[in-house]
Design a protein around this motif. Sequence first.
Motif, PDB file in Angstrom:
ATOM      1  N   LEU A 141       0.859  -1.184   0.000  1.00 53.82           N
ATOM      2  CA  LEU A 141       0.000   0.000   0.000  1.00 53.82           C
ATOM      3  C   LEU A 141       0.894   1.233   0.000  1.00 53.82           C
ATOM      4  CD1 LEU A 141      -3.004   0.762   0.050  1.00 53.82           C
ATOM      5  CD2 LEU A 141      -2.831   0.974   2.525  1.00 53.82           C
ATOM      6  N   MET A 142       1.488   1.526  -1.155  1.00 55.37           N
ATOM      7  CA  MET A 142       2.453   2.615  -1.252  1.00 55.37           C
ATOM      8  C   MET A 142       1.810   3.995  -1.083  1.00 55.37           C
ATOM      9  SD  MET A 142       5.556   1.725  -1.609  1.00 55.37           S
ATOM     10  CE  MET A 142       6.544   0.289  -1.970  1.00 55.37           C
ATOM     11  N   GLY A 143       0.499   4.068  -1.199  1.00 56.35           N
ATOM     12  CA  GLY A 143      -0.174   5.361  -1.114  1.00 56.35           C
ATOM     13  C   GLY A 143       0.012   6.069   0.207  1.00 56.35           C
ATOM     14  N   ALA A 152       2.895   6.549   1.664  1.00 59.61           N
ATOM     15  CA  ALA A 152       4.241   7.116   1.754  1.00 59.61           C
ATOM     16  C   ALA A 152       4.187   8.635   1.656  1.00 59.61           C
ATOM     17  CB  ALA A 152       5.124   6.537   0.659  1.00 59.61           C
ATOM     18  N   SER A 153       5.263   9.287   2.105  1.00 54.69           N
ATOM     19  CA  SER A 153       5.361  10.747   2.054  1.00 54.69           C
ATOM     20  C   SER A 153       5.725  11.185   0.643  1.00 54.69           C
ATOM     21  CB  SER A 153       6.420  11.249   3.037  1.00 54.69           C
ATOM     22  OG  SER A 153       6.053  10.941   4.361  1.00 54.69           O
ATOM     23  N   VAL A 154       5.192  12.335   0.240  1.00 53.48           N
ATOM     24  CA  VAL A 154       5.481  12.898  -1.072  1.00 53.48           C
ATOM     25  C   VAL A 154       6.731  13.766  -0.974  1.00 53.48           C
ATOM     26  CG1 VAL A 154       4.618  14.346  -2.952  1.00 53.48           C
ATOM     27  CG2 VAL A 154       3.041  12.859  -1.690  1.00 53.48           C
ATOM     28  N   ILE A 155       7.679  13.551  -1.883  1.00 48.50           N
ATOM     29  CA  ILE A 155       8.904  14.344  -1.910  1.00 48.50           C
ATOM     30  C   ILE A 155       9.018  15.028  -3.265  1.00 48.50           C
ATOM     31  CG2 ILE A 155      10.111  12.862  -0.276  1.00 48.50           C
ATOM     32  CD1 ILE A 155      11.594  11.635  -2.673  1.00 48.50           C
ATOM     33  N   GLY A 156       9.891  16.021  -3.335  1.00 45.59           N
ATOM     34  CA  GLY A 156      10.159  16.707  -4.582  1.00 45.59           C
ATOM     35  C   GLY A 156      11.558  16.408  -5.075  1.00 45.59           C
ATOM     36  N   GLU A 157      11.950  17.103  -6.122  1.00 47.89           N
ATOM     37  CA  GLU A 157      13.290  16.920  -6.666  1.00 47.89           C
ATOM     38  C   GLU A 157      14.334  17.435  -5.677  1.00 47.89           C
ATOM     39  OE1 GLU A 157      11.927  18.818 -10.660  1.00 47.89           O
ATOM     40  OE2 GLU A 157      13.749  17.668 -11.077  1.00 47.89           O
ATOM     41  N   GLY A 158      15.562  16.935  -5.824  1.00 49.25           N
ATOM     42  CA  GLY A 158      16.648  17.388  -4.969  1.00 49.25           C
ATOM     43  C   GLY A 158      17.366  16.234  -4.319  1.00 49.25           C
ATOM     44  N   TYR A 175       9.044   6.463  -1.007  1.00 51.81           N
ATOM     45  CA  TYR A 175       8.648   7.863  -1.152  1.00 51.81           C
ATOM     46  C   TYR A 175       7.811   8.013  -2.418  1.00 51.81           C
ATOM     47  CZ  TYR A 175      12.776   8.275   1.848  1.00 51.81           C
ATOM     48  OH  TYR A 175      13.701   8.120   2.840  1.00 51.81           O
ATOM     49  N   LEU A 176       6.838   8.914  -2.378  1.00 52.59           N
ATOM     50  CA  LEU A 176       6.007   9.198  -3.542  1.00 52.59           C
ATOM     51  C   LEU A 176       6.513  10.451  -4.250  1.00 52.59           C
ATOM     52  CD1 LEU A 176       2.383   8.632  -2.176  1.00 52.59           C
ATOM     53  CD2 LEU A 176       3.839   7.015  -3.393  1.00 52.59           C
ATOM     54  N   GLN A 231       1.081   9.698  -9.448  1.00 49.87           N
ATOM     55  CA  GLN A 231       2.069   9.412  -8.414  1.00 49.87           C
ATOM     56  C   GLN A 231       2.647   8.013  -8.584  1.00 49.87           C
ATOM     57  OE1 GLN A 231       0.237  10.050  -4.573  1.00 49.87           O
ATOM     58  NE2 GLN A 231       1.020  12.137  -4.458  1.00 49.87           N
ATOM     59  N   VAL A 232       3.947   7.913  -8.396  1.00 51.93           N
ATOM     60  CA  VAL A 232       4.627   6.621  -8.339  1.00 51.93           C
ATOM     61  C   VAL A 232       5.510   6.624  -7.098  1.00 51.93           C
ATOM     62  CG1 VAL A 232       4.606   6.207 -10.827  1.00 51.93           C
ATOM     63  CG2 VAL A 232       6.495   7.471  -9.793  1.00 51.93           C
TER      64      VAL A 232
END
Length: 688
Positions: A347-349, A351-357, A373-374, A429-430
């Motif tokens: 259930l990957m949904g 996970a926390s959403v991250i951005g580039e970097g 991470y999403l 989202q992946v």
Amino acid sequence: MEGTFTGNVTPGPGGEDNTDYYKFWAGSGDIISIDFTSDSTDNVKLGLQESDESQVFIMSSKNSAKASDTFFTSNETEDQFYYIYVDPTTKPGEYIITLEISHQNDAGTGEDLPEAILKAIEVTPGTYTGHLEDQDGLDYLKFRSGTGDIITLTLTSASDEGDISATLFDSEQSNLGNVGSSNNVPSTLVYHLANETAESFFYIELDMTTDPGNYTIQISLSEQNDAGSGGDANGSMTSDIHLGSGTYTGVLKDEDEQDYYMIMAAPSMIVDINLTGNDPYIPTLLTYYIDESMFGFGFMLMSFAGSGKDDRYCFNDLTTSHNGMVVGISYQDDAGTGKDAYSDTSLMGGASVIGEGSHTGYLNYQGDPLDAYLFNVTTGQKVNVTVDPFDDIEVYIRNLDGTTITDSYGPTGPGMPFSFIWTATLTGQVALSLDIDEGAGDYQFDLDIQEGQASGTPSAPVLIVTEGATSLILTWTMPADNGGSAITGYKILRGTTQTGTLTLLTTVGANVLTYTDSTVTAGQPYYYEVLATNANGDGARSNRGTGTVEESSGDDSDNDGIPDSWEVRYELNPGDSADALLDIDGDGRTNLKEYQDGTDPRVKDTPIADDDDDDDDDDDDDDDDGFLSFVPLGWVGCCIGFIILGVILLIIVLIVVLIIAKGRKKKDEKEEDDVPIAAGEDEEASEE
């Protein structure tokens, strides 16, 4: 002019007494209270004004009904005159005014508390009351605390609608938290300090948000009781709390982020630990270290509220009793989320959403073997991931249901970063998951998402690379499709390997279809691609062209007969003549001979083998020229061979000529000896 005053007003243009005015002196923390009654059968107004005639409040009375109001100034206001006016509406009547001026008594000080934080009144722990209204919208208190204290603030406010709030600030005026209260419902703020914090002042700000009222603020300080020590466990390796077998509790919160304990250990001792955290969102993290230098890491446990985690450590490597076992407790902060990254692959949904970097995290095969991470992608985008692992680690791109989109990347060992590029096949989202089978430690990964070729960009040009004497000339065609927008220029990319990444060399104008690269090194292959740009962005890249500028004799810095450019190309030293006589590929031919023959000194040249044919008189001379043949020989070697053969033939001819000439001379001398001598001549010779 405090007291009770009576008067009479008559309304209308013919009235002899339309309005009555009074003035009095007040300010600097005063409370102005006014009671007003009028026996008029219609409302008579009473208004309070400041010295600049700005309105403070208005009330009215008729039929002897009593009206009352108050006005609170503050310590920051200046003393001034205030005005009272009485104004009838339609009916005359007598009125009574009762004016009272009192002073506030916030926190038992006999005055209004200051409204500036740096002027706060110092108090000791206890319970204090006050009032906020009108110009008195803020009150400040300060108290002293530190070194492991627990600060507890309990606020109770009589405010009817809007909260009165209490905010805690440290000595640097940083906000540490706040609570609000209304309708006499208490609210509490608890803040934990650590033993490492310095004793200092803390400030309390009491703020009237929208509705006035009385408040009560209770300040209490207490000691922590980590592991029954009666205080806070040290947040450093110099802990003085020693643990034996048993159950212990402690607190980690606010400034108290770490607690350390000492455990006595002996050879072959097995230590079992169960850890249960209390925070439902941030895991409590427990780390075993074998000694104070933090070398010999044991294991790590992580626990959320109510979830017990167990592990053990066996000290088989100890040979003597040891007093260096330290238990360190801290928070995980995977990718800056303030918690452990999600690890449920089904259930990957969650996970926390991250951005580039660039991001960092922690993995431990004992309890935390996977982090996920999403991130958001659009179909066609290029996702570039670079991972620097602490140990063998596998990386996947997954769907939200945990199914894998890509094969695994890695594993690689410590200090062996790896990268991969995934072209997004969906929009949404992946999940990026990192997985280990053993080991524990910190990892780092970089996430870079680049746009694919945008709709409306030019198609690919066709590139041709021509080799010049000292440069490479690039020519290309205009794209067959400009993407519906005029071409604005061309980008030229260059690299030095067939499959490697090309980098931007230069940019030329929209009408330029050729470029001469004079920055090349002789003997070094170069690879090029060209792309056109328009207002929509970069177009598709051309075919990859290549070219190499031929080496010339050029400079020979060490005078060893080999040009510098040839030595650089084959990783020799242009400043050392000794390497001309070396044989780096072990084929029996020196580097100088390899250069002269035009062969590669790094590739071993194999002599032609003897096939043991009885008709072959020379084992290694397949062309009967008297010289050992090598494969490959090269055109330079052939030329040299012909020159040597010619010289030998010339020497043979000269030898033959000399032999013939010498034989002819001997024959002439013999013929002279065979001629007869005359008698007279013989006698003359005898006489002589």
